[in-house]
Design a protein around this motif. Structure first.
Motif, PDB file in Angstrom:
ATOM      1  N   GLU A   6      14.165 -11.182 -29.211  1.00 35.82           N
ATOM      2  CA  GLU A   6      13.028 -12.079 -28.993  1.00 35.82           C
ATOM      3  C   GLU A   6      12.980 -13.201 -30.036  1.00 35.82           C
ATOM      4  O   GLU A   6      12.779 -14.340 -29.691  1.00 35.82           O
ATOM      5  CB  GLU A   6      11.692 -11.336 -28.932  1.00 35.82           C
ATOM      6  CG  GLU A   6      10.589 -12.099 -28.245  1.00 35.82           C
ATOM      7  CD  GLU A   6      10.920 -12.580 -26.816  1.00 35.82           C
ATOM      8  OE1 GLU A   6      10.491 -13.670 -26.465  1.00 35.82           O
ATOM      9  OE2 GLU A   6      11.622 -11.876 -26.080  1.00 35.82           O
ATOM     10  N   THR A   7      13.113 -12.889 -31.327  1.00 37.04           N
ATOM     11  CA  THR A   7      13.146 -13.929 -32.359  1.00 37.04           C
ATOM     12  C   THR A   7      14.481 -13.873 -33.093  1.00 37.04           C
ATOM     13  O   THR A   7      15.218 -12.900 -32.990  1.00 37.04           O
ATOM     14  CB  THR A   7      11.997 -13.760 -33.372  1.00 37.04           C
ATOM     15  OG1 THR A   7      12.139 -12.510 -34.031  1.00 37.04           O
ATOM     16  CG2 THR A   7      10.643 -13.870 -32.690  1.00 37.04           C
ATOM     17  N   LEU A   8      14.765 -14.936 -33.848  1.00 39.43           N
ATOM     18  CA  LEU A   8      16.034 -15.048 -34.562  1.00 39.43           C
ATOM     19  C   LEU A   8      15.772 -15.659 -35.931  1.00 39.43           C
ATOM     20  O   LEU A   8      14.971 -16.589 -36.057  1.00 39.43           O
ATOM     21  CB  LEU A   8      16.992 -15.943 -33.756  1.00 39.43           C
ATOM     22  CG  LEU A   8      18.404 -16.126 -34.267  1.00 39.43           C
ATOM     23  CD1 LEU A   8      19.177 -14.800 -34.226  1.00 39.43           C
ATOM     24  CD2 LEU A   8      19.138 -17.170 -33.425  1.00 39.43           C
ATOM     25  N   SER A   9      16.447 -15.137 -36.941  1.00 36.45           N
ATOM     26  CA  SER A   9      16.315 -15.655 -38.301  1.00 36.45           C
ATOM     27  C   SER A   9      17.689 -15.820 -38.917  1.00 36.45           C
ATOM     28  O   SER A   9      18.669 -15.234 -38.453  1.00 36.45           O
ATOM     29  CB  SER A   9      15.513 -14.687 -39.176  1.00 36.45           C
ATOM     30  OG  SER A   9      14.214 -14.537 -38.693  1.00 36.45           O
ATOM     31  N   LEU A  10      17.739 -16.589 -39.982  1.00 41.60           N
ATOM     32  CA  LEU A  10      18.946 -16.637 -40.798  1.00 41.60           C
ATOM     33  C   LEU A  10      18.916 -15.433 -41.726  1.00 41.60           C
ATOM     34  O   LEU A  10      17.849 -15.043 -42.210  1.00 41.60           O
ATOM     35  CB  LEU A  10      18.991 -17.937 -41.597  1.00 41.60           C
ATOM     36  CG  LEU A  10      19.276 -19.180 -40.755  1.00 41.60           C
ATOM     37  CD1 LEU A  10      18.951 -20.445 -41.535  1.00 41.60           C
ATOM     38  CD2 LEU A  10      20.723 -19.185 -40.300  1.00 41.60           C
ATOM     39  N   ALA A  11      20.064 -14.833 -41.970  1.00 47.43           N
ATOM     40  CA  ALA A  11      20.158 -13.677 -42.858  1.00 47.43           C
ATOM     41  C   ALA A  11      20.299 -14.186 -44.289  1.00 47.43           C
ATOM     42  O   ALA A  11      21.396 -14.507 -44.743  1.00 47.43           O
ATOM     43  CB  ALA A  11      21.341 -12.791 -42.472  1.00 47.43           C
ATOM     44  N   VAL A  12      19.168 -14.306 -44.968  1.00 45.09           N
ATOM     45  CA  VAL A  12      19.103 -14.869 -46.316  1.00 45.09           C
ATOM     46  C   VAL A  12      18.339 -13.939 -47.250  1.00 45.09           C
ATOM     47  O   VAL A  12      17.616 -13.056 -46.806  1.00 45.09           O
ATOM     48  CB  VAL A  12      18.433 -16.263 -46.304  1.00 45.09           C
ATOM     49  CG1 VAL A  12      19.281 -17.279 -45.560  1.00 45.09           C
ATOM     50  CG2 VAL A  12      17.042 -16.199 -45.711  1.00 45.09           C
ATOM     51  N   VAL A  13      18.468 -14.187 -48.542  1.00 43.03           N
ATOM     52  CA  VAL A  13      17.766 -13.414 -49.557  1.00 43.03           C
ATOM     53  C   VAL A  13      16.443 -14.078 -49.956  1.00 43.03           C
ATOM     54  O   VAL A  13      15.510 -13.410 -50.373  1.00 43.03           O
ATOM     55  CB  VAL A  13      18.660 -13.219 -50.810  1.00 43.03           C
ATOM     56  CG1 VAL A  13      17.952 -12.415 -51.882  1.00 43.03           C
ATOM     57  CG2 VAL A  13      19.971 -12.541 -50.433  1.00 43.03           C
ATOM     58  N   VAL A  14      16.339 -15.394 -49.803  1.00 41.33           N
ATOM     59  CA  VAL A  14      15.166 -16.136 -50.263  1.00 41.33           C
ATOM     60  C   VAL A  14      13.875 -15.480 -49.749  1.00 41.33           C
ATOM     61  O   VAL A  14      13.782 -15.115 -48.577  1.00 41.33           O
ATOM     62  CB  VAL A  14      15.241 -17.624 -49.849  1.00 41.33           C
ATOM     63  CG1 VAL A  14      15.126 -17.817 -48.354  1.00 41.33           C
ATOM     64  CG2 VAL A  14      14.210 -18.448 -50.585  1.00 41.33           C
ATOM     65  N   PRO A  15      12.892 -15.297 -50.631  1.00 40.38           N
ATOM     66  CA  PRO A  15      11.626 -14.697 -50.203  1.00 40.38           C
ATOM     67  C   PRO A  15      10.997 -15.480 -49.041  1.00 40.38           C
ATOM     68  O   PRO A  15      10.954 -16.699 -49.057  1.00 40.38           O
ATOM     69  CB  PRO A  15      10.749 -14.772 -51.460  1.00 40.38           C
ATOM     70  CG  PRO A  15      11.735 -14.773 -52.591  1.00 40.38           C
ATOM     71  CD  PRO A  15      12.913 -15.560 -52.076  1.00 40.38           C
ATOM     72  N   GLY A  16      10.550 -14.754 -48.044  1.00 41.76           N
ATOM     73  CA  GLY A  16       9.961 -15.367 -46.861  1.00 41.76           C
ATOM     74  C   GLY A  16      10.952 -15.608 -45.742  1.00 41.76           C
ATOM     75  O   GLY A  16      10.571 -15.824 -44.606  1.00 41.76           O
ATOM     76  N   GLY A  17      12.243 -15.595 -46.053  1.00 43.56           N
ATOM     77  CA  GLY A  17      13.265 -15.798 -45.041  1.00 43.56           C
ATOM     78  C   GLY A  17      13.275 -17.200 -44.459  1.00 43.56           C
ATOM     79  O   GLY A  17      12.578 -18.095 -44.940  1.00 43.56           O
TER      80      GLY A  17
END
Length: 177
Positions: free
Chosen positions: A75-86
């Protein structure tokens, strides 16, 4: 030491998730076997590598940032990052496939965040956006084909549709893109 422990905790919790990079398939085209690359707040096929950043105080604990890695796809998509909040992936009102800036959830009004899915093919998973994605020819030399979501009102004349092959990876791609 607290910063290192916090970073280690973030990376360890992120490693438990499902991460993947994306290679596109479009036979007999200039984008065939290109990777989906996060650069300057948008996504491209071909051209330069991803734009990534790691704070100097993180040092050697930082992911390489050489590849664009995603998380989610249900349903949703994000970048796989470490930064707080994504960093959230979205389709902007003009059709541009884009992502939020680090430490910000801002998206233009009318952006679409849902409609992503991963489906099982014969041997792989495919990343899908509800109405499809297209790569449009570069307007700047060495930029690569810019990626757009097929949404109402978007003119995809001259653009190429493609399949998005989701390739499993072992961890986050960058501190931030």
């Amino acid at each position: 030491m607290k910063s290192f422990v916090a970073l280690f905790t973030l990376v360890a919790s992120a490693a438990a998730q499902d991460y993947f990079s994306v290679m596109v398939l479009r036979s007999a085209s200039p984008i065939h076997y290109s990777t989906l690359t996060a650069r300057g707040g948008k996504f491209y096929l071909g051209g330069a590598g991803p734009s990534s950043y790691c704070p100097p105080e993180v040092g050697d604990a930082c992911p390489s940032g050489n590849n664009t890695v995603f998380a989610g796809g249900d349903e949703t998509l994000s970048l796989a990052v470490v930064v707080p909040g994504g960093q959230q992936v979205y389709i902007a009102p003009d059709g541009t496939m884009a992502y939020t800036a680090p430490h910000s959830a801002y998206m233009p009004y009318g952006s679409i965040v849902d409609g992503w899915s991963k489906t099982k093919g014969e041997n792989y998973y495919y990343l899908n956006f509800k109405d499809g994605l297209v790569g449009c020819p570069p307007t700047v030399q060495n930029q690569g084909y810019q990626v757009f979501g097929k949404i109402a009102g978007f003119n995809s004349t001259g653009c190429l549709g493609f399949s998005s092959l989701a390739l499993n990876t072992t961890g986050v791609g960058a501190w931030e893109y």
